[in-house]
Design an enzyme around this catalytic site. Structure first.
Site, mmCIF file in Angstrom:
data_model
loop_
_atom_site.group_PDB
_atom_site.id
_atom_site.type_symbol
_atom_site.label_atom_id
_atom_site.label_comp_id
_atom_site.label_asym_id
_atom_site.label_seq_id
_atom_site.Cartn_x
_atom_site.Cartn_y
_atom_site.Cartn_z
ATOM 1 N NE ARG A 90 21.342 -34.253 97.578
ATOM 2 C CZ ARG A 90 20.218 -34.823 97.178
ATOM 3 N NH1 ARG A 90 19.613 -35.704 97.947
ATOM 4 N NH2 ARG A 90 19.691 -34.526 96.012
ATOM 5 C CD GLU A 107 22.547 -32.268 94.731
ATOM 6 O OE1 GLU A 107 21.989 -32.680 95.766
ATOM 7 O OE2 GLU A 107 23.435 -32.896 94.154
ATOM 8 N NE ARG A 147 18.976 -40.033 98.533
ATOM 9 C CZ ARG A 147 18.374 -39.198 97.685
ATOM 10 N NH1 ARG A 147 18.369 -39.454 96.390
ATOM 11 N NH2 ARG A 147 17.790 -38.104 98.120
ATOM 12 C CG LEU A 164 14.500 -30.579 98.280
ATOM 13 C CD1 LEU A 164 15.415 -30.982 99.422
ATOM 14 C CD2 LEU A 164 14.383 -31.717 97.287
ATOM 15 C CD GLN A 198 21.197 -36.969 101.208
ATOM 16 O OE1 GLN A 198 20.210 -37.102 100.516
ATOM 17 N NE2 GLN A 198 22.405 -37.305 100.796
ATOM 18 C CG HIS A 241 16.278 -34.806 101.307
ATOM 19 N ND1 HIS A 241 15.077 -34.329 100.848
ATOM 20 C CD2 HIS A 241 16.910 -35.354 100.223
ATOM 21 C CE1 HIS A 241 14.974 -34.562 99.541
ATOM 22 N NE2 HIS A 241 16.061 -35.191 99.147
ATOM 23 C CG HIS A 290 18.686 -31.511 100.075
ATOM 24 N ND1 HIS A 290 18.993 -30.243 99.659
ATOM 25 C CD2 HIS A 290 18.557 -32.256 98.953
ATOM 26 C CE1 HIS A 290 19.044 -30.232 98.330
ATOM 27 N NE2 HIS A 290 18.785 -31.435 97.883
ATOM 28 C CG PHE A 342 21.659 -33.945 90.790
ATOM 29 C CD1 PHE A 342 20.936 -32.978 90.118
ATOM 30 C CD2 PHE A 342 21.115 -34.477 91.962
ATOM 31 C CE1 PHE A 342 19.694 -32.543 90.583
ATOM 32 C CE2 PHE A 342 19.878 -34.055 92.441
ATOM 33 C CZ PHE A 342 19.168 -33.091 91.749
HETATM 34 C C1 LIG Z 1 11.034 -32.954 97.862
HETATM 35 C C2 LIG Z 1 11.844 -34.159 97.518
HETATM 36 C C3 LIG Z 1 12.534 -34.217 96.321
HETATM 37 C C4 LIG Z 1 13.271 -35.340 95.989
HETATM 38 N N1 LIG Z 1 13.921 -35.375 94.780
HETATM 39 C C5 LIG Z 1 14.600 -36.489 94.420
HETATM 40 C C6 LIG Z 1 15.214 -36.595 93.140
HETATM 41 O O1 LIG Z 1 15.120 -35.711 92.309
HETATM 42 N N2 LIG Z 1 15.883 -37.724 92.838
HETATM 43 C C7 LIG Z 1 15.996 -38.758 93.714
HETATM 44 O O2 LIG Z 1 16.612 -39.759 93.375
HETATM 45 N N3 LIG Z 1 15.413 -38.688 94.936
HETATM 46 C C8 LIG Z 1 14.707 -37.597 95.300
HETATM 47 N N4 LIG Z 1 14.110 -37.540 96.536
HETATM 48 C C9 LIG Z 1 14.111 -38.735 97.381
HETATM 49 C C10 LIG Z 1 13.090 -39.720 96.842
HETATM 50 O O3 LIG Z 1 11.984 -39.024 96.349
HETATM 51 C C11 LIG Z 1 12.615 -40.692 97.903
HETATM 52 O O4 LIG Z 1 13.706 -41.241 98.561
HETATM 53 C C12 LIG Z 1 11.829 -41.798 97.251
HETATM 54 O O5 LIG Z 1 10.784 -41.272 96.480
HETATM 55 C C13 LIG Z 1 11.273 -42.802 98.242
HETATM 56 O O6 LIG Z 1 10.504 -43.716 97.505
HETATM 57 P P1 LIG Z 1 9.928 -45.041 98.154
HETATM 58 O O7 LIG Z 1 9.207 -45.773 97.072
HETATM 59 O O8 LIG Z 1 10.969 -45.748 98.924
HETATM 60 O O9 LIG Z 1 8.865 -44.512 99.200
HETATM 61 P P2 LIG Z 1 7.781 -43.362 99.105
HETATM 62 O O10 LIG Z 1 7.621 -42.778 97.758
HETATM 63 O O11 LIG Z 1 8.160 -42.501 100.233
HETATM 64 O O12 LIG Z 1 6.436 -44.127 99.391
HETATM 65 C C14 LIG Z 1 6.180 -44.748 100.630
HETATM 66 C C15 LIG Z 1 4.825 -45.407 100.560
HETATM 67 O O13 LIG Z 1 4.642 -46.187 101.730
HETATM 68 C C16 LIG Z 1 3.356 -45.951 102.272
HETATM 69 N N5 LIG Z 1 3.393 -46.272 103.694
HETATM 70 C C17 LIG Z 1 4.245 -45.800 104.638
HETATM 71 N N6 LIG Z 1 3.954 -46.365 105.819
HETATM 72 C C18 LIG Z 1 2.914 -47.206 105.614
HETATM 73 C C19 LIG Z 1 2.144 -48.054 106.461
HETATM 74 N N7 LIG Z 1 2.392 -48.178 107.760
HETATM 75 N N8 LIG Z 1 1.119 -48.738 105.904
HETATM 76 C C20 LIG Z 1 0.820 -48.632 104.579
HETATM 77 N N9 LIG Z 1 1.529 -47.856 103.744
HETATM 78 C C21 LIG Z 1 2.553 -47.151 104.262
HETATM 79 C C22 LIG Z 1 3.087 -44.503 101.951
HETATM 80 O O14 LIG Z 1 1.715 -44.228 102.025
HETATM 81 C C23 LIG Z 1 3.645 -44.436 100.521
HETATM 82 O O15 LIG Z 1 2.686 -44.933 99.615
HETATM 83 C C24 LIG Z 1 13.351 -36.419 96.884
HETATM 84 C C25 LIG Z 1 12.672 -36.358 98.096
HETATM 85 C C26 LIG Z 1 11.923 -35.244 98.416
HETATM 86 C C27 LIG Z 1 11.222 -35.186 99.724
#
Ligand SMILES: Cc1cc2nc3c(=O)[nH]c(=O)nc-3n(C[C@H](O)[C@H](O)[C@H](O)COP(=O)(O)OP(=O)(O)OC[C@H]3O[C@@H](n4cnc5c(N)ncnc54)[C@H](O)[C@@H]3O)c2cc1C
Length: 606
Positions: free
Chosen positions: A309, A253, A415, A250, A234, A380, A236, A121
């Protein structure tokens, strides 16, 4: 005030993505009662969309990999404004967190001898991403949920937190509404973990889903916490650009990791044209070497498509601006060309990139095993967020913790792909552990009804009949904000445009005070959008103000008017907080001196 249902937990986790689930599991294992709140259904958090993999120096594919190399890669990728202690903890602990996930039932792709397979990656020196095809996030969420639901965690789904509640400077609960019925909920808690993900919906073109309106960033800000690095967004390099209805989705990568190349409309592989000095020694200078790298040749250097990126996105923008873009305003990403090299190329592409194959086939009628994709940058990820203590994940407000994308520090100015999923596991665990400890050490706080009444009043304001001008719906304001951020505070930034954006944001914020929605409180998307809008506006101001202040180009921040790095900015993080007068205050916080041992690692890996 209208009826409020009250719940009490020792630790309240807001967000059920990877960070929130991992925090809830750990807090529960610490012997305290845990509530988990999420805006949508369990299993729908952003994390489920993650594709390429989890970065962890397991050394399964290349035994030269170890935490030191991962640490140095992360710091170089973040252009040395990362929180070095977080980068160290992350690199050291990620392998253990991935193995733990496997022990809990995650089924990763395998090496021929049965170990977790790792892929190349961008910005990672060795193949480092543990993955499940291009559906890694799904496996991660499934595993954490399966494990989590047996821990006795209380889950509150389709419930959105509107405000954090404080008692004598400490966070003691949260005020929320149920999306389905519109009723209010009061959560009393001794400690609160924010794990609310990103802010992508502040921009027009984004890979992020509707949930990512920067709620956690705004909640922390209003609770008086410090936020850092908000200028670093970021973009992407590869999002879908055509048809318009799928713009921004998306394109992992992983496509480039498997040998995909970027070309302009002349068929030229433009990524070879500009290789940053810091990466020159590690980057292939010919196509043949780049190909060998993607096929696992340990003596080859990475192809320039796998540079960081920020750099790849800017090269794509350059090609488009200079008239060498693809018909729909992007560039070409081609994986189909590998059939010139491999006999079973089509099967291999479908096996390694099943989601990409289906995504393009179904959404754009493109067969990626036979023809190139058209791609362009998409908003992203946000590197900035709640400023936390590296070891405990506690913010500057006692009792308030943050982990995952809504927290700042580990990524610095940019990142590396894959570092988010490992960040969620490492720091989700730490946040849960230390929030549980905090809850054990502290008695419940007092809930001030004035705070809950004020939160309810603000939430219901959009239903009030408006004065002569009548108010307007939230959608037009949201759309204007997204257009403005995209155009004026996007990939390439300059002072005059960002000043215009700031004026625009303030004007939109003023209009937002008169937002009007119709209908009732039962599942009312207009109302929900009106409530999200306040968060988007606050976050947009944080981004624009910080980006204006950082008068240099570094990582994801590219200033046309300050195209070079400025050493003085390399020594600081920009911090925003809400002043006593309710204004956004910006300051420069010096980055603490890195210990000699870590400096040495960086020098050795240069
Ligand atoms: C398409 C895509 C592919 C990706 N691929 C990769 C990858 O391969 N590898 C990698 O490392 N990263 C990847 N990323 C980035 C990574 O997925 C995210 O940065 C990461 O999943 C974020 O996780 P998190 O637990 O911080 O929050 P999230 O998984 O975004 O979860 C946030 C949570 O907070 C809740 N929430 C938000 N606001 C509130 C509120 N006011 N009240 C109650 N609940 C709330 C939401 O409902 C959700 O449950 C990718 C991102 C995308 C979009």
């Amino acid at each position: 005030m209208s009826e409020v249902e009250t719940f009490e937990h020792d630790v309240l986790v807001i967000g059920a993505g990877g960070a929130g689930l991992r925090a809830a599991i750990e807090a529960s294992a610490g012997g305290v009662s845990v509530g988990l709140v999420c805006k949508s259904l369990l299993g729908k958090a952003h994390t489920v969309m993650a594709e390429g993999g989890i970065a962890a120096a397991l050394g399964n594919v290349d035994e030269r990999d170890n935490w030191r190399v991962h640490f140095a890669d992360t710091m170089r990728g973040g252009q040395y404004v990362n929180n070095w202690r977080m980068a160290e903890l992350h690199a050291r602990e990620a392998p253990e967190r991935v193995r733990e996930l496997e022990a809990w039932g995650a089924l990763f792709d395998r090496t021929p001898d049965g170990r977790i397979l790792q892929r190349n990656f961008g910005g990672h020196r060795y193949p480092r991403l543990a993955h499940v095809g291009d559906r890694t996030g799904l496996e991660m969420i499934r595993t954490l949920q399966d494990h989590g639901i047996h821990q006795g965690i209380d889950v509150h789904m389709e419930c959105t937190v509107l405000a954090l509640l404080k008692d004598e400077g400490r966070v003691v609960g949260a005020f929320a509404y149920e999306r389905a019925r519109g009723r209010f909920r009061l959560f009393k808690a001794k400690a609160v973990v924010l794990a609310t993900g990103g802010i992508g919906r502040a921009y027009k073109i984004t890979s992020n889903s509707w949930e990512y309106t920067g709620d956690g960033h705004a909640l922390a800000y209003h609770a008086g916490a410090d936020l850092a690095d908000m200028e670093f967004i970021q973009f992407h390099p590869t999002g879908m650009i055509w048809p318009p209805s799928v713009q921004g989705i998306l394109v992992t990568e992983g496509v480039r990791g498997e040998g995909g190349v970027l070309r302009n409309k002349e068929g030229h592989r433009f990524m070879f044209d500009e290789i940053p000095e810091a990466y020159r020694k590690q980057t292939a200078d010919n196509e043949e070497e780049g190909w060998r790298y993607t096929q696992g040749d340990r003596n080859a250097r990475r192809p320039p498509e796998l540079l960081t990126r920020d750099h790849v996105a800017r090269c794509i923008v350059r090609e488009i601006k200079e008239g060498r873009g693809s018909p729909h305003g992007g560039v070409f990403l081609d994986i189909s060309w590998i059939k010139q090299r491999l006999p079973n190329a089509a099967e291999r592409i479908k096996k390694k990139l099943p989601s990409m194959y289906h995504q393009f086939k179904q959404l754009a009628d493109i067969d990626i095993t036979a023809e190139p994709m058209e791609v362009g940058p998409t908003t992203h990820y946000v590197m900035g967020g709640v400023s936390v203590d590296a070891d405990t994940q506690m913010s500057t407000v006692p009792g308030l913790f943050a982990a995952g994308e809504c927290a700042a520090g580990i990524n610095g100015a940019n990142r590396l792909g894959g570092n988010s999923l490992s960040d969620l596991l490492v720091f989700g665990k730490r946040a849960g552990e230390f929030a549980a400890r905090f809850a054990k050490d502290n008695a419940p706080g007092r809930i001030d009804t004035r705070q809950t009444e004020e939160a309810a009043r603000r939430a219901l304001a959009p239903f009030e009949p408006r004065a002569a001008n009548g108010g307007e719906g939230p959608y037009s304001i949201q759309e204007e904000l997204q257009d403005m951020m995209q155009d004026l505070v996007g990939i390439v930034r300059k002072e005059e445009e960002m000043r215009r954006a700031l004026q625009g944001i303030r004007a939109l914020a003023e209009r937002a005070t008169r937002v009007r929605v119709t209908g009732n409180r039962e599942y009312n998307p207009g109302w929900h959008t009106a409530l999200d809008l306040d968060n988007l506006l606050v976050v947009a101001e944080m981004v624009a103000r910080s980006a204006l202040e950082r008068k240099e180009s570094r990582g994801a921040q590219f200033r046309e008017d300050y195209p070079d790095k400025d050493e003085s900015f390399g020594r600081v993080n920009l911090v925003v907080r809400k002043s006593a007068e309710g204004e956004l205050q910006l300051s420069r916080r010096p980055i603490p001196e890195m210990p000699e041992e870590l400096k040495k690692i960086i020098q050795e890996m240069a």
